[in-house]
Design a protein around this motif. Structure first.
Motif, PDB file in Angstrom:
ATOM      1  N   ALA B   2       0.848  -1.224   0.000  1.00  0.00           N
ATOM      2  CA  ALA B   2       0.000   0.000   0.000  1.00  0.00           C
ATOM      3  C   ALA B   2       0.868   1.252   0.000  1.00  0.00           C
ATOM      4  O   ALA B   2       1.928   1.252   0.618  1.00  0.00           O
ATOM      5  N   PRO B   3       0.470   2.253  -0.750  1.00  0.00           N
ATOM      6  CA  PRO B   3       1.270   3.480  -0.784  1.00  0.00           C
ATOM      7  C   PRO B   3       1.283   4.199   0.573  1.00  0.00           C
ATOM      8  O   PRO B   3       0.387   4.014   1.386  1.00  0.00           O
ATOM      9  N   GLY B   4       2.338   5.012   0.810  1.00  0.00           N
ATOM     10  CA  GLY B   4       2.373   5.897   1.972  1.00  0.00           C
ATOM     11  C   GLY B   4       2.811   5.253   3.251  1.00  0.00           C
ATOM     12  O   GLY B   4       2.667   5.805   4.318  1.00  0.00           O
ATOM     13  N   TYR B  33       8.893  10.946  -3.315  1.00  0.00           N
ATOM     14  CA  TYR B  33       7.756  11.267  -2.425  1.00  0.00           C
ATOM     15  C   TYR B  33       7.880  12.698  -1.931  1.00  0.00           C
ATOM     16  O   TYR B  33       7.003  13.525  -2.101  1.00  0.00           O
ATOM     17  N   GLU B  34       9.037  13.059  -1.342  1.00  0.00           N
ATOM     18  CA  GLU B  34       9.227  14.422  -0.853  1.00  0.00           C
ATOM     19  C   GLU B  34      10.679  14.594  -0.439  1.00  0.00           C
ATOM     20  O   GLU B  34      11.374  13.623  -0.146  1.00  0.00           O
ATOM     21  N   LEU B 147       7.745   3.493  -1.657  1.00  0.00           N
ATOM     22  CA  LEU B 147       7.749   2.206  -2.366  1.00  0.00           C
ATOM     23  C   LEU B 147       6.349   1.889  -2.864  1.00  0.00           C
ATOM     24  O   LEU B 147       6.133   1.245  -3.854  1.00  0.00           O
ATOM     25  N   GLY B 148       5.391   2.393  -2.159  1.00  0.00           N
ATOM     26  CA  GLY B 148       3.983   2.079  -2.460  1.00  0.00           C
ATOM     27  C   GLY B 148       3.574   2.504  -3.854  1.00  0.00           C
ATOM     28  O   GLY B 148       2.770   1.835  -4.500  1.00  0.00           O
ATOM     29  N   PHE B 174       6.183   3.465   8.218  1.00  0.00           N
ATOM     30  CA  PHE B 174       5.224   3.931   9.258  1.00  0.00           C
ATOM     31  C   PHE B 174       3.998   3.042   9.217  1.00  0.00           C
ATOM     32  O   PHE B 174       3.680   2.468   8.181  1.00  0.00           O
ATOM     33  N   ASP B 175       3.335   2.913  10.333  1.00  0.00           N
ATOM     34  CA  ASP B 175       2.080   2.160  10.275  1.00  0.00           C
ATOM     35  C   ASP B 175       0.976   2.870  11.033  1.00  0.00           C
ATOM     36  O   ASP B 175       1.212   3.842  11.714  1.00  0.00           O
TER      37      ASP B 175
END
Lengths: 457, 175, 1048
Positions: B2-4, B33-34, B147-148, B174-175
């Motif tokens: 999943a992204p992010g 991403y940033e 990676l998402g 992160f989760d």
């Protein structure tokens, strides 16, 4: 990013790297403050205590405890008000106008200067409040609020009301400007935090700043626009304050030259105050590498310029009085110079017109001690300027029957001390718990200006 | 994936390197991403292909609002709602209204813009930020790749980053 | 108003803590409310359920009512409303103010049965048009806490019965032993009182009435007896005099009947387009008096030469008359010969007066008037004035008899000789050996304190009475409130002691009038009608009787007087001389405990709250005494073997080698306000040719002590700096010949563009400031209230400012706050001295001339149409009304004082502290105790701390007048509205009215001609102070014109 000539002396000395900057500044916040800091704070707190005592009785008994009378309705109160507002100006001016002019040397001092602005404006705002006969009503009756009295609004013709708007706006905008600038630095402290409390506090203060490129670009346009807004604002505030006098009909007040004259006077006294504080902070915090002689010299030059403008304004006033051919007007100015308050006028002239001219000599301009003393002299002079304008104009106006003298009382002095107590207490607390130098900005110029990088190239 | 959530994080010691790296990584067809940095890196938003911020427009709108409100308020209160003879002057005239109008214009424009800034950048107290590297706010520049939403896999991206001159290449999730 | 006394005066019980009241004070309802039974039963614990419900029902209602408004702590309901009293509507009663020989016919304004203001009785021709400071203030003395509340014997409170019993027995025992009894009193104007005393004397043959005056005019009476065979004070008619010469007679200020004299005198000074003639006044005096300040020519002179100066004047005139003069030392003083010329040219239309109490001088004055044929024209001996009846010889004899123990009984009738007689100390010590000592007085004063029996007297506002101030004129005095305390009217006491049982003095007066006064008229055929008429008018004048044809001629022996004079007076005297004087406010000191009077600044020195030695600049230099604001030094004054330390102030116009000192201060038992304020100067009164004299010419010494002192001044800058935009004046000739150029007319130069636009307003590139404006401005279509003040008529007497204080609840702030320059008066009288003619630089202009010309300028809110104060108020607490009034909204004011700063006239007053209900300011007795508060005008807010206040043009009176007119269904006219200051003014210097009403006095005075919407002022003398700043005031001043030669 623009190129900085290698001829120009570096703004940040001592071979600092970006990491050093973080270290040098944050350590002030993290480490236990030096003894000198505690001493300074103790002094300010004792001032605050005395002030609180007199302030209590000023409010409890009524402002009759001051030396005012039927002829002189304003004296120290409004003098102090104008004086503090004036001092405030430098902060905004440095961070706003110098930012617009891309003056990089501002970067290491603007943070403290802005803090000073905010505290000064609070001190200033305190006097219009206390000087009111019924402040318990006045503090909100001056706002155009709907009320139970039906259509009862404020008088938008009154310069005093303009003041209310000018000061509030000025204060709010400066505060916002200052805080936006602090956010990234709070984040830095947050990320270095050793204990959970400070992590929590600075975490909250930092608004969850991450330093992403998007935020940085927004951040930059925000601060640029804020600067653009603050610049006319800083000019407007003292203009409006000067309207209090300029729009009246009292000889000595009724003068069209006041707006520019007041603004330059404000910048003049503001820079002097910045210098006073900077020189102390610099010493106490050993920030010699960040606040260099160059900074001080630049500020001294600004003091010469504004000081001379003020001087010219004084002379213009005298000329206009003579040229107007109005006896009352002429007497007002003759009385300033030769009347019972001649001494105040002399102090004003010496401190504001003559003393800053000493800065023409590079030796004095670059001497820390000379600068420190003169910066204080200038602020004494500027206080007396306002005193002269307010009191000597009022004490002998049109009708000789009501001519009177003003003698300050213990409470006049005490309430003035109160603001000093507040100002310095606030400033020292700021110096302890907030980053006194804008790290993010300084870091951005390290590359271009720090000597170490020059060495590499 | 999943992204992010899962990121490759390249750490750079110098803003010039970071800037170069951004270019090279994007040429390599990796979506960035940033980029995070302790101070604004000039030209990075072009390198990342960001559009100019619309905050100035917001400031202008809020300013106009303040201007209009101030004038309407003053004319209504002085000239319409309750007329009073003050100093023999007209009930409502422009000159005395200018200072307040100016102040309110500035006030609303400043507050409005800063508020919008906080909103769009989602800055607020008690916000738990995603910190890719604690040294970002100190002296390191970080490029994060999600990676998402990248076709390339972890190892390839890490390689590209290493080539682009990253001091370290870490993985952060992160989760 | 007698029948409904009980309910009507309920409140008083509360004020006096009447035991009845105290008993029920704690109860929710006073006893005589209908709930009575309920309460009483409840007290016995037997209250019924119905009562309980009744009460509960009421309390619920009461509680809910109380919730709606601020609790009223002292509400006293009328249970039966007295039919003539309507809450909110004032009642006016004509009455008479008498204080010893001081007299004024008045109208008393009462609200809800409380006298709150004293107005002049315009029907009286004895006291002219106005009142005076003391008269206006006397209403506050009524509510003075220091008044006696019950009879006492040796300081112990007793009942009247007890007192009467003891006094009577003592009187009888004295009478039986044919002992001597004296009734001591100040001048008694009341014929009925004299009748009472006569009854008393017939009852106790040993009794005798002795009258004295603190400031005696006995010399005049003696001289007139000598010169004309008439032991009287004649009527002086200043209105007929073209030339007036006064030797130290302050007839505009304090001499005999100043009220009448000033109004008459000013009649001869009124100028308008018709009349361009003015009288001329020469004043020869040592202190700068109010009269001197208003004189066209003033000559300072030492008292020691007064007699010789008068004699020299006689000789000058005799020379003109071709008769031979008297042989005295010749003295030369400035303007004496000019005076002689003017007098001679106005034979029969001139008047020479002297304040001296020396019969010889007065004889000389009589001779002069005789020579000038003024007897019968300006001096009327056939209608004598009874203001001063004191007989110094009798009084002196009394004192010596008292000392010799010949007198067993003394009754002090409303007088205080121990304090205000120059032999007071003698009297006090001698009293010890007197068997019966009674004092009938209002307060426990110095005399009452040294007697055994004190019979408290009513205040005159509580009493019935009458007065006969001038031959053929009578006036009545009626109570406007029933007694506040357990006091009794003096006359009643005397009658009771004379053996009359329960006398009703009202009936007595009525009877007296029926017998003695009613017959002198023939118009009204029924006595009751006559009496009611007189009571309503307050005054009654006999129909003019056919003048007896006897020609009164001077028949005194001039040479005796002349030789006396040459022996008493000297051509020169190196020693310091002391001249005592009476001030306008404090007078003889009997009303000293009145804070309004204490804070009224002396019109000349502008100092208040104490007396001080006025010294000449030369003496000040000698002492190295320099005054800065109120700061000065104490000096030591030594007169004979008396000496006292008091502050000295430099007084321009004070004759060289003389010092002045005011009487009436230094009270020790007047009350907390007056006690130990200043020094008592009465003991310093000396004697000259046998009669008490206010001047001491020998062994007077003044030495510097060097200890600093502060004297509270309301104005510390003396000169007007030749600012013709403040004070405009000219001389009569200039005014006559070219009135349009006589005054300063500010002009503003305008651009050609403006010139073309404005056209005819512009004269050679210049125009009047008031024609220029940035705004359209506002027109006042219904009314436009305007005031005109004639500087020629204002004599500075301060009646207006006390009247304003009474009308508008203006607080008294006390000495310290006056020193802080924070007095609150809404109308002040600016007093300006001229600088020396040679003065050019500002420094020189700031110094007053040694013998300056004086200008008085009443200054109050100018109600500017372009008011600078309105513009700057952030909360619009001060705005302009549609009738041109500058209004102050107290409860909106937040007290930034910006308005006061921006007021070019500095007439706004700020409440620096809470002046009411504040122990710090208990001197402000009208706001700090329940009794005093009864004087407050319910129509005017008592201002809270921290708000600004100022003159409102008595807006409450304007509104009231408009309502009255509306009720009558017509437009407001002059007689509906008059502001307090204008109505008090004895010289009609202040005129108030609607400038849009062409019939109004003010329109006529200012020669208003309507031009479209503009009202144009055509009076040449009219100007606005500070016209050039174009604030467009609604107050106009009429420039002062002096009747003197250009370079004099």
């Amino acid at each position: 990013m623009e190129v900085v000539s290698s001829v120009r002396t570096p703004l940040i000395t001592g071979a600092k790297t970006v990491g050093d900057v973080t270290q040098d500044i944050c350590v002030r916040v993290e480490a236990k403050p030096p003894r000198t800091w505690f001493m300074a704070l103790a002094v300010s707190l004792s001032l605050l205590a005395v002030g609180t005592y007199t302030l209590f009785f000023t409010v409890w008994d009524g402002i009759g405890v001051w030396g005012l009378n039927k002829t002189i309705g304003w004296a120290w109160d409004i003098t102090n008000f104008v004086w503090w507002v004036g001092i405030g100006h430098a902060g905004t001016l440095i961070s706003a106008i110098l930012l617009l002019f891309r003056q990089k040397w501002r970067m290491s001092i603007n943070r403290a200067a802005e803090a000073m602005t905010i505290f000064a404006v609070i001190c200033a705002a305190f006097f219009p409040l206390v000087h009111m006969g019924r402040l318990w009503l006045g503090f909100y009756w001056v706002l155009p609020l709907p009320n139970t009295f039906g259509s009862l609004w404020v008088n938008f013709n009154s310069p005093l009301l303009w003041d209310v708007f000018a000061i509030t706006t000025y204060f709010t905008v400066s505060l916002v400007f200052w805080y936006v600038g602090l956010i990234p630095d709070f984040a830095t402290i947050r990320d270095r935090a050793k204990n959970r409390i400070s992590a929590a506090i600075y975490g909250t203060l930092s608004f969850g700043w991450t330093g992403s490129a998007k935020d940085w670009s927004r951040y930059e346009s925000v601060s640029l626009i804020l600067a653009g807004l603050a610049t006319p604002l800083v000019l407007s505030v003292h203009t409006v304050v000067s309207f209090d006098f300029a729009t009246s009909i009292i000889p000595g007040w009724h003068t069209t030259i006041f707006p520019p004259y007041f603004v330059s006077g404000a910048v003049f006294s503001g820079f002097a105050m910045v210098l006073t504080l900077m020189l102390i902070t610099r010493k106490v915090y050993k920030l010699e590498d960040y606040i260099t002689i160059t900074h001080i010299e630049f500020m001294n030059i600004i003091i010469i310029v504004t000081g001379s403008i003020v001087g010219i304004a004084y002379l213009t006033e005298l000329f206009m009085a003579w040229y107007s051919g109005v006896p009352a007007e002429q007497y007002a100015f003759l009385n300033r110079a030769t009347g019972p308050y001649w001494w105040a006028y002399t102090i004003m002239m010496t401190c504001n017109v003559i003393s800053p001219q000493l800065f023409w000599f590079k030796k004095i301009r670059t001497s820390l001690w000379a600068t420190f003393i003169l910066s204080i002299v200038v602020n004494i002079g500027m206080w007396f300027e306002r005193f002269v304008i307010i009191v000597t104009s009022l004490h002998r106006d049109f009708l000789p029957s009501s001519w009177a003298m003003f003698y300050p009382t213990f409470y006049d002095i005490g309430d003035y001390l109160f603001t000093f107590g507040f100002f310095f207490t606030a400033f020292f607390l700021f110096a302890k718990f907030f980053p006194v130098v804008n790290m993010a900005e300084v870091k951005s110029i390290i590359k271009s200006s720090s000597s170490s990088n020059k060495a590499l190239k | 994936m999943a992204p992010g959530n899962h990121f490759i994080v390249g750490v750079y010691g110098d803003d010039h390197h970071a800037l170069k790296a951004v270019k090279s990584i994007r040429e390599a067809g990796v979506k960035i991403y940033e980029v995070f940095s302790p101070f604004p890196i000039h030209g990075i938003d072009d390198a990342l292909g960001y559009k100019r911020s619309r905050l100035p427009k917001a400031a202008f709108m809020f300013g106009t609002l303040g201007f209009a409100l101030a004038l309407i308020m003053q004319y209504w209160m002085m000239g319409y709602d309750w007329q009073m003879i003050i100093g023999g002057k007209n009930f409502a005239s422009l000159p005395p209204f200018i200072p307040v109008t100016f102040e309110l214009t500035v006030l609303l424009s400043a507050l409005g813009m800063v508020f919008s800034f906080f909103v769009v950048s989602d800055l607020k107290p008690y916000k738990k930020p995603r910190i890719f590297d604690l040294r970002i706010t100190d002296n390191k520049h970080v490029i994060a790749v999600d990676l998402g939403n990248n076709k390339l896999n972890k190892t390839e991206i890490s390689k590209i980053m290493a080539q682009s001159g990253a001091e370290e290449v870490n993985e952060k999730s992160f989760d | 108003m007698k029948e409904n006394k009980k309910q009507y005066w309920k409140g008083v019980e509360q004020l006096t803590n009447h035991p009845e009241f105290v008993k029920y004070a704690s109860k929710e309802f006073p006893r005589d409310l209908p709930y009575k039974e309920g309460i009483l039963q409840e007290e016995e614990g037997g209250s019924t359920r119905r009562d309980f419900l009744k009460l509960m029902g009421f309390s619920v209602a009461a509680a809910s009512l109380a919730a709606c408004e601020a609790p009223i702590r002292k509400a006293i309901p009328y249970l039966n409303k007295p039919e003539e009293i309507n809450p909110g509507i004032p009642n006016y009663y004509a009455s008479t103010y008498t204080n010893g020989g001081n007299y004024c016919s008045i109208v008393v304004k009462t609200r809800e049965g409380r006298p709150i203001k004293i107005e002049p009785n315009k029907l009286s021709h004895v006291t002219g048009n106005g009142t005076g400071a003391q008269v206006e203030a006397s209403v506050l003395s009524l509510y003075d806490q220091a008044r006696l509340s019950e009879p006492s014997i040796n300081g112990a409170a007793v009942t009247w019965a007890e007192l009467d019993g003891q006094v009577k027995t003592k009187l009888e025992s004295i009478a039986s032993g044919s002992g001597q009894i004296r009734i001591i009193s100040k001048t008694i104007l009341s014929p009925s009182t004299k009748a009472v005393i006569q009854e008393f004397i017939t009852r106790y043959p040993g009794a005798e009435l002795v009258m004295y005056d603190p400031i005696s005019s006995y010399g005049i009476i003696k001289a007139n007896e000598e010169s004309f065979g008439k032991a009287v004070i004649p009527s002086y008619d200043f209105s007929k005099a073209k030339t007036v010469v006064s030797f130290g007679a302050d007839f505009l200020g304090t001499w005999i009947n100043p009220n009448k004299y000033s109004s008459d005198f000013i009649k001869t000074r009124k100028l308008d387009h018709g009349n361009k003639e003015m009288s001329r006044l020469y004043q020869f005096e040592s202190n700068l008096s109010l009269t001197g300040a208003n004189a066209d020519y003033r000559t300072p002179m030492k008292p020691s030469m007064e007699g010789l100066v008068v004699a020299s004047l006689y000789n000058l005139l005799a020379a003109k008359a071709g008769s031979l003069g008297v042989s005295t030392h010749k003295v030369e003083v400035a303007y004496l010969s000019d005076a002689a010329n003017d007098l001679w040219n106005n034979k029969g239309q001139s008047l020479v007066v002297s304040g001296s109490n020396d019969p010889n001088v007065q004889i000389m004055v009589n001779a002069i008037n005789g020579l000038l044929q003024n007897i019968g024209t300006t001096i009327d001996l056939k209608t004598p004035v009874y203001f001063r009846q004191g007989d110094d010889d009798q009084m002196k004899q009394f004192v010596s008899e008292l000392g010799s123990g010949r007198i067993q009984g003394v009754i002090f009738l409303d007088c205080n000789p121990v304090y205000d007689h120059y032999l007071g100390t003698k009297i006090q010590s001698a009293l010890a050996q007197v068997n019966l000592k009674v004092s009938i007085s209002e307060r426990e004063d110095e005399t009452a304190a040294s007697v055994d029996y004190v019979a408290p007297n009513h205040h005159f506002l509580e009493s019935w009475g009458d007065a006969n101030p001038v031959e053929g004129t009578y006036s009545l005095c009626q109570p406007t409130i029933s007694p506040l305390f357990n006091t009794r009217q003096a006359q009643v006491s005397l009658l009771t002691w004379a053996g009359k049982a329960d006398v009703d003095y009202y009936e007595y007066v009525k009877k007296y009038w029926q017998v003695n006064i009613y017959p002198t008229q023939s118009k009204i055929s029924d006595f009751q009608t006559f009496f009611d008429q007189s009571l309503h008018d307050g005054v009654y004048s006999m129909e003019a009787r056919p003048m007896t044809l006897e020609m009164i001629v001077f028949g005194g022996d001039l040479n005796v007087a002349a030789s006396q004079i040459s022996s008493t007076y000297k051509t020169s005297n190196d020693g310091v001389e002391l001249a005592l004087y009476e001030t306008i406010a404090i007078g003889d000191g009997s009303q000293a405990n009145n804070p309004w009077l204490q804070e009224t600044p002396d019109p000349i020195t502008k100092a208040c709250w104490e007396n001080y030695l006025t010294i000449n600049q030369a003496m000040a230099n000698e002492f190295g005494l320099e005054m800065n604001e109120g700061n000065t030094y104490n000096v030591n004054l030594k007169v004979g073997d008396l000496s006292m330390v008091l502050p000295a102030i430099v007084q321009p116009g004070q004759a060289r080698g003389t010092v002045g000192l005011a009487l009436g201060y230094g009270r020790t038992k007047a009350g907390r306000v007056a006690n130990n304020v200043g020094v008592n100067a009465y003991p310093l009164i000396g004697e000259i040719s046998g009669s008490p004299a206010l001047n001491r010419t020998v062994n007077v010494g003044v030495t510097m002590t060097g200890q600093p002192a502060k004297v509270a001044h309301t104005q510390t800058h003396q000169t007007f700096m030749n600012r013709d935009f403040v004070i405009q004046e000219t001389t009569l000739n200039t005014f006559k010949n070219h009135p349009e150029h006589a005054f300063h007319r500010p002009k503003i130069a305008v651009s050609n563009a403006l010139e073309n636009k404005l056209g005819d307003e512009v004269v050679d590139g210049k125009m009047q400031p008031r024609e220029i404006s940035l705004w359209k401005g506002h027109t006042y279509n219904n009314h436009h209230w305007t005031m005109a003040i004639d500087l020629n008529s204002c004599i500075g007497c301060s009646a207006c400012s006390v009247a304003c204080q009474a009308e508008n609840n203006v607080p008294v702030v006390g000495k310290q706050e006056v020193l802080n320059r924070r007095e609150m008066t809404w109308i002040r009288i600016d007093r300006y001295y001229s600088s020396e003619k040679t003065a050019k630089s500002n420094a020189e202009l700031e110094v007053a001339a040694e013998n300056p010309e004086v200008t008085f300028q009443p200054m109050m809110c100018q109600h500017c149409n372009n008011a600078p104060c309105e513009t700057v108020c952030p909360v619009a607490a001060t705005t302009h009304s549609t009738e041109g009034l500058n209004q102050m909204t107290y409860n909106r004011c937040i007290g930034t004082r910006y308005c006061a700063n921006n007021c070019p006239y500095k007439v706004r007053r700020f409440n620096w502290f809470k002046y009411h209900d504040n122990r710090q300011f208990s001197d402000n007795s009208s706001m700090n105790n329940d009794l005093g508060k009864m004087v407050l005008n319910p129509d005017v807010t008592v201002r809270s701390r921290g708000v600004m206040e100022k003159c409102t043009f008595c807006v409450q009176r304007i509104q009231y007048g408009k309502l009255e007119a509306k009720k009558k269904g017509r437009r407001v006219m002059d007689e509906d509205i008059n502001v307090a200051c204008a109505s008090a003014c004895p010289t009609e210097a202040i005129v108030f009215g609607d400038i849009l009403d062409p019939e109004s006095k003010v329109s006529k005075l200012l020669q208003v001609k309507a031009n479209g919407e503009k009202q144009e002022i055509h009076e040449h003398r009219a100007y606005n102070v500070l016209e050039e700043i174009n604030v467009k005031p609604n107050v106009w001043y009429l420039a002062k014109v002096r009747n003197k030669e250009e370079n004099a």
